[in-house]
Design a protein around this motif. Structure first.
Motif, PDB file in Angstrom:
ATOM      1  N   MET A  72       0.848  -1.203   0.000  1.00  0.00           N
ATOM      2  CA  MET A  72       0.000   0.000   0.000  1.00  0.00           C
ATOM      3  C   MET A  72       0.874   1.239   0.000  1.00  0.00           C
ATOM      4  O   MET A  72       1.802   1.347   0.798  1.00  0.00           O
ATOM      5  CB  MET A  72      -0.890  -0.021   1.252  1.00  0.00           C
ATOM      6  N   GLY A  73       0.608   2.165  -0.933  1.00  0.00           N
ATOM      7  CA  GLY A  73       1.385   3.388  -0.984  1.00  0.00           C
ATOM      8  C   GLY A  73       1.187   4.215   0.275  1.00  0.00           C
ATOM      9  O   GLY A  73       0.153   4.172   0.922  1.00  0.00           O
ATOM     10  N   ARG A  74       2.224   4.972   0.645  1.00  0.00           N
ATOM     11  CA  ARG A  74       2.143   5.823   1.826  1.00  0.00           C
ATOM     12  C   ARG A  74       2.344   7.267   1.416  1.00  0.00           C
ATOM     13  O   ARG A  74       2.724   7.571   0.292  1.00  0.00           O
ATOM     14  CB  ARG A  74       3.190   5.384   2.853  1.00  0.00           C
ATOM     15  N   GLY A  75       2.110   8.177   2.372  1.00  0.00           N
ATOM     16  CA  GLY A  75       2.140   9.587   2.055  1.00  0.00           C
ATOM     17  C   GLY A  75       3.474  10.092   1.569  1.00  0.00           C
ATOM     18  O   GLY A  75       3.557  11.159   0.959  1.00  0.00           O
ATOM     19  N   ASP A  76       4.552   9.360   1.840  1.00  0.00           N
ATOM     20  CA  ASP A  76       5.864   9.819   1.408  1.00  0.00           C
ATOM     21  C   ASP A  76       6.269   9.231   0.060  1.00  0.00           C
ATOM     22  O   ASP A  76       7.391   9.438  -0.404  1.00  0.00           O
ATOM     23  CB  ASP A  76       6.926   9.479   2.459  1.00  0.00           C
ATOM     24  N   GLY A  77       5.365   8.471  -0.556  1.00  0.00           N
ATOM     25  CA  GLY A  77       5.653   7.913  -1.867  1.00  0.00           C
ATOM     26  C   GLY A  77       6.270   6.540  -1.852  1.00  0.00           C
ATOM     27  O   GLY A  77       6.400   5.908  -2.905  1.00  0.00           O
ATOM     28  N   SER A  78       6.658   6.051  -0.684  1.00  0.00           N
ATOM     29  CA  SER A  78       7.190   4.692  -0.626  1.00  0.00           C
ATOM     30  C   SER A  78       6.040   3.699  -0.761  1.00  0.00           C
ATOM     31  O   SER A  78       4.903   3.995  -0.420  1.00  0.00           O
ATOM     32  CB  SER A  78       7.934   4.467   0.693  1.00  0.00           C
ATOM     33  N   GLY A  79       6.335   2.518  -1.284  1.00  0.00           N
ATOM     34  CA  GLY A  79       5.287   1.531  -1.503  1.00  0.00           C
ATOM     35  C   GLY A  79       4.433   1.820  -2.716  1.00  0.00           C
ATOM     36  O   GLY A  79       3.375   1.214  -2.906  1.00  0.00           O
ATOM     37  N   ARG A  80       4.884   2.723  -3.564  1.00  0.00           N
ATOM     38  CA  ARG A  80       4.141   3.117  -4.762  1.00  0.00           C
ATOM     39  C   ARG A  80       3.929   1.920  -5.687  1.00  0.00           C
ATOM     40  O   ARG A  80       4.833   1.137  -5.935  1.00  0.00           O
ATOM     41  CB  ARG A  80       4.926   4.207  -5.477  1.00  0.00           C
ATOM     42  N   ILE A  81       2.698   1.778  -6.223  1.00  0.00           N
ATOM     43  CA  ILE A  81       2.350   0.697  -7.142  1.00  0.00           C
ATOM     44  C   ILE A  81       1.741   1.307  -8.393  1.00  0.00           C
ATOM     45  O   ILE A  81       0.827   2.134  -8.302  1.00  0.00           O
ATOM     46  CB  ILE A  81       1.346  -0.290  -6.503  1.00  0.00           C
ATOM     47  N   VAL A  82       2.250   0.911  -9.558  1.00  0.00           N
ATOM     48  CA  VAL A  82       1.731   1.435 -10.819  1.00  0.00           C
ATOM     49  C   VAL A  82       1.482   0.285 -11.783  1.00  0.00           C
ATOM     50  O   VAL A  82       2.022  -0.814 -11.625  1.00  0.00           O
ATOM     51  CB  VAL A  82       2.700   2.458 -11.455  1.00  0.00           C
ATOM     52  N   SER A  83       0.666   0.535 -12.791  1.00  0.00           N
ATOM     53  CA  SER A  83       0.350  -0.469 -13.796  1.00  0.00           C
ATOM     54  C   SER A  83       1.351  -0.420 -14.937  1.00  0.00           C
ATOM     55  O   SER A  83       1.889   0.639 -15.281  1.00  0.00           O
ATOM     56  CB  SER A  83      -1.060  -0.239 -14.359  1.00  0.00           C
ATOM     57  N   ALA A  84       1.577  -1.570 -15.532  1.00  0.00           N
ATOM     58  CA  ALA A  84       2.418  -1.638 -16.716  1.00  0.00           C
ATOM     59  C   ALA A  84       1.671  -1.076 -17.915  1.00  0.00           C
ATOM     60  O   ALA A  84       0.437  -1.015 -17.928  1.00  0.00           O
ATOM     61  CB  ALA A  84       2.825  -3.092 -16.979  1.00  0.00           C
ATOM     62  N   ASP A  85       2.419  -0.661 -18.922  1.00  0.00           N
ATOM     63  CA  ASP A  85       1.791  -0.185 -20.152  1.00  0.00           C
ATOM     64  C   ASP A  85       0.900  -1.280 -20.734  1.00  0.00           C
ATOM     65  O   ASP A  85       1.278  -2.459 -20.762  1.00  0.00           O
ATOM     66  CB  ASP A  85       2.856   0.198 -21.181  1.00  0.00           C
ATOM     67  N   GLY A  86      -0.289  -0.884 -21.194  1.00  0.00           N
ATOM     68  CA  GLY A  86      -1.198  -1.845 -21.795  1.00  0.00           C
ATOM     69  C   GLY A  86      -1.943  -2.715 -20.811  1.00  0.00           C
ATOM     70  O   GLY A  86      -2.540  -3.724 -21.200  1.00  0.00           O
ATOM     71  N   ALA A  87      -1.951  -2.342 -19.530  1.00  0.00           N
ATOM     72  CA  ALA A  87      -2.657  -3.133 -18.519  1.00  0.00           C
ATOM     73  C   ALA A  87      -4.143  -3.224 -18.844  1.00  0.00           C
ATOM     74  O   ALA A  87      -4.729  -2.313 -19.433  1.00  0.00           O
ATOM     75  CB  ALA A  87      -2.456  -2.519 -17.132  1.00  0.00           C
ATOM     76  N   ASP A  88      -4.765  -4.320 -18.452  1.00  0.00           N
ATOM     77  CA  ASP A  88      -6.185  -4.548 -18.707  1.00  0.00           C
ATOM     78  C   ASP A  88      -7.015  -3.481 -18.008  1.00  0.00           C
ATOM     79  O   ASP A  88      -6.899  -3.289 -16.794  1.00  0.00           O
ATOM     80  CB  ASP A  88      -6.564  -5.945 -18.194  1.00  0.00           C
ATOM     81  N   ASP A  89      -7.841  -2.754 -18.769  1.00  0.00           N
ATOM     82  CA  ASP A  89      -8.704  -1.736 -18.180  1.00  0.00           C
ATOM     83  C   ASP A  89     -10.169  -1.995 -18.498  1.00  0.00           C
ATOM     84  O   ASP A  89     -10.997  -1.077 -18.439  1.00  0.00           O
ATOM     85  CB  ASP A  89      -8.297  -0.332 -18.638  1.00  0.00           C
ATOM     86  N   SER A  90     -10.506  -3.231 -18.807  1.00  0.00           N
ATOM     87  CA  SER A  90     -11.881  -3.547 -19.186  1.00  0.00           C
ATOM     88  C   SER A  90     -12.831  -3.269 -18.028  1.00  0.00           C
ATOM     89  O   SER A  90     -12.587  -3.634 -16.883  1.00  0.00           O
ATOM     90  CB  SER A  90     -11.983  -5.018 -19.613  1.00  0.00           C
ATOM     91  N   GLY A  91     -13.919  -2.582 -18.347  1.00  0.00           N
ATOM     92  CA  GLY A  91     -14.932  -2.253 -17.346  1.00  0.00           C
ATOM     93  C   GLY A  91     -14.551  -1.122 -16.429  1.00  0.00           C
ATOM     94  O   GLY A  91     -15.320  -0.767 -15.519  1.00  0.00           O
ATOM     95  N   ALA A  92     -13.381  -0.517 -16.624  1.00  0.00           N
ATOM     96  CA  ALA A  92     -12.888   0.526 -15.710  1.00  0.00           C
ATOM     97  C   ALA A  92     -13.024   1.879 -16.387  1.00  0.00           C
ATOM     98  O   ALA A  92     -12.124   2.322 -17.091  1.00  0.00           O
ATOM     99  CB  ALA A  92     -11.433   0.257 -15.342  1.00  0.00           C
ATOM    100  N   GLY A  93     -14.148   2.556 -16.161  1.00  0.00           N
ATOM    101  CA  GLY A  93     -14.401   3.817 -16.848  1.00  0.00           C
ATOM    102  C   GLY A  93     -14.383   5.047 -15.973  1.00  0.00           C
ATOM    103  O   GLY A  93     -14.690   6.145 -16.429  1.00  0.00           O
ATOM    104  N   ILE A  94     -14.021   4.880 -14.685  1.00  0.00           N
ATOM    105  CA  ILE A  94     -13.973   6.007 -13.754  1.00  0.00           C
ATOM    106  C   ILE A  94     -12.523   6.314 -13.414  1.00  0.00           C
ATOM    107  O   ILE A  94     -11.769   5.424 -13.027  1.00  0.00           O
ATOM    108  CB  ILE A  94     -14.749   5.714 -12.459  1.00  0.00           C
ATOM    109  N   LEU A  95     -12.136   7.577 -13.568  1.00  0.00           N
ATOM    110  CA  LEU A  95     -10.793   8.015 -13.208  1.00  0.00           C
ATOM    111  C   LEU A  95     -10.853   8.901 -11.973  1.00  0.00           C
ATOM    112  O   LEU A  95     -11.763   9.726 -11.827  1.00  0.00           O
ATOM    113  CB  LEU A  95     -10.154   8.824 -14.344  1.00  0.00           C
ATOM    114  N   HIS A  96      -9.886   8.714 -11.072  1.00  0.00           N
ATOM    115  CA  HIS A  96      -9.651   9.685 -10.009  1.00  0.00           C
ATOM    116  C   HIS A  96      -8.272  10.261 -10.238  1.00  0.00           C
ATOM    117  O   HIS A  96      -7.279   9.539 -10.275  1.00  0.00           O
ATOM    118  CB  HIS A  96      -9.735   9.058  -8.616  1.00  0.00           C
ATOM    119  N   VAL A  97      -8.213  11.586 -10.461  1.00  0.00           N
ATOM    120  CA  VAL A  97      -6.951  12.262 -10.742  1.00  0.00           C
ATOM    121  C   VAL A  97      -6.623  13.159  -9.556  1.00  0.00           C
ATOM    122  O   VAL A  97      -7.453  13.982  -9.143  1.00  0.00           O
ATOM    123  CB  VAL A  97      -7.029  13.084 -12.044  1.00  0.00           C
TER     124      VAL A  97
END
Length: 418
Positions: free
Chosen positions: A1-26
């Motif tokens: 789980m990511g923390r407030g200082d940026g450690s534990g950051r998790i990101v998706s690889a390019d081309g990751a499956d986004d089926s059914g995922a139409g809501i963005l939080h920016v």
């Protein structure tokens, strides 16, 4: 789980499956600190505390360099300085923050009309209806990150999911400057091992009440009998937490706080100093704004411009019209007059034209219609563009007038803002 200082950051690889995922939080990364660095690049890389320098004030925000020492928002500045004695204290400037926030929100609204600002530095976007225009949700999220970085000069993190709750959790985990996608089919697995404290809306007291009963992970909520969950948090919240734990969140993106407006802007590859080139670009953008108004059946009562200089300083000007219009020449004349009234003549990085205070077209015209000729010309232009395509028909003065025009998606493709 990511923390407030940026450690534990998790990101998706390019081309990751986004089926059914139409809501963005920016969510902007360390927003106040990032804006201060934007206006004073000498602060880059330093541990920054945004707050008043007196000992009784609290931290409004902190850079990631300061957060790694344990500095957090709402912490007394005196405590923050004990944790990070080398930190630079910068007084908050909310005028600057609001200005940059408007720039970011304008980018969102150019992508989809379904934008729900949560605060000055974050928003939900529903992109399910604009996939034909921009591509998959993952592609849209990547485009937004790139545009915010290039056009505004700060970074943001994006969570993409099938629900608002999961999208917000995902953006937190992706911080800073990351993107995390949770496909709809992966929602339950994504949630299962996350701590209850990671759930949107679970504060410290609720978390303590759950954890004291052995309910530490989201999957524990699913396994807990309804009666036990009600004793921990009360009947209403118990129902709500179970819904979220099981991946159900009926809340849609609420656009009720978004003012109707239509705008186009252009970021140049090379800063432009020629005022006539800039005035020509403003007229081109005004034509596009007017075309969008006519297609939507709207007229505008207020014309606004945005000018961003080479040092990222941004100024805005607006003028209310004596009567509503959807005529590009009229909008362009007002926009160029506003531009001419800006004293600063430094090289320009970005120009934008926006129509605000929109109303349905078709109101009664006055006895004299000063724009009658232009209405006929632009009506013919609309018909020709509908027949031959918008890229084929334009004013003669715009031909060959690229003049360093940016590589951002062409303004004619921007989604209607609502």
């Amino acid at each position: 789980m990511g923390r407030g200082d940026g450690s534990g950051r998790i990101v998706s690889a390019d081309g990751a499956d986004d089926s059914g995922a139409g809501i963005l939080h920016v969510d902007m990364d360390a927003f106040y600190a990032a804006v201060e660095v934007l206006h004073d690049p000498s602060l880059r890389g330093l541990p920054l505390i945004i707050g008043a320098p007196d000992g009784r004030s609290v931290v409004s925000s902190a850079s990631y360099e300061a957060r790694r020492y344990g500095v957090r928002s709402a912490m007394p500045v005196s405590q923050a300085l004990r944790l990070c004695p080398t930190a630079r204290i910068v007084p908050p400037d909310f005028t600057k923050y609001r200005d940059v926030s408007r720039q970011v929100m304008e980018i969102f609204e150019q992508v989809t009309p379904l934008v729900e600002p949560l605060s000055i530095d974050e928003a939900f976007l529903d992109v399910r209806g604009v996939r034909r225009l921009w591509g998959s949700p993952g592609r849209i999220g990547a485009m937004i990150r790139e545009r915010v970085q290039r056009e505004v000069g700060i970074t943001c993190s994006v969570g993409i999911a099938a629900t608002k709750h999961v999208a917000k959790m995902a953006s937190t985990m992706a911080k800073p400057d990351g993107l995390l996608i949770v496909a709809e089919a992966d929602t339950l697995d994504f949630l299962a091992a996350k701590p209850v404290r990671a759930m949107w809306g679970v504060g410290p007291k609720t978390a303590e009440s759950l954890e004291s009963r052995g309910i530490r992970l989201i999957r524990d909520i699913r396994a807990t009998p309804a009666s036990a969950l009600e004793r921990a948090v009360g009947p209403a919240l118990a129902v709500r937490l179970r819904e979220l734990a099981e991946g159900r969140d009926p809340r849609g993106v609420d656009t009720s706080r978004v003012e109707k407006s239509v705008g186009h802007e252009e970021t140049f590859d090379v800063d432009i100093s020629d005022p006539e080139a800039l005035r020509s670009e403003i007229l081109r953008l005004a034509d596009r704004v007017a075309g969008r108004l006519r297609r939507a059946g709207w007229e505008t009562m207020t014309v606004a411009i945005k000018i961003r200089f080479a040092d990222f300083t941004t100024v805005s000007r607006s003028q209310t019209l004596p009567e509503p219009t959807s005529v590009g020449q009229r909008i362009g004349d007002v926009a160029r007059t506003l531009f001419d009234g800006i004293d600063r003549k430094d090289p320009v990085r970005l120009v934008g034209v926006r129509a605000e205070r929109l109303s349905d077209a078709g109101g009664a015209l006055g006895l004299w219609d000063d724009d009658a000729d232009w209405r006929r010309v632009e009506g013919a232009l609309d018909s020709a563009q509908e027949r031959f395509g918008s890229g084929m028909i334009t004013r003669a003065r715009h031909l060959g007038a690229d003049r360093g025009r940016g590589s951002a998606p062409h303004p004619k493709a921007h989604g209607l803002e609502g």
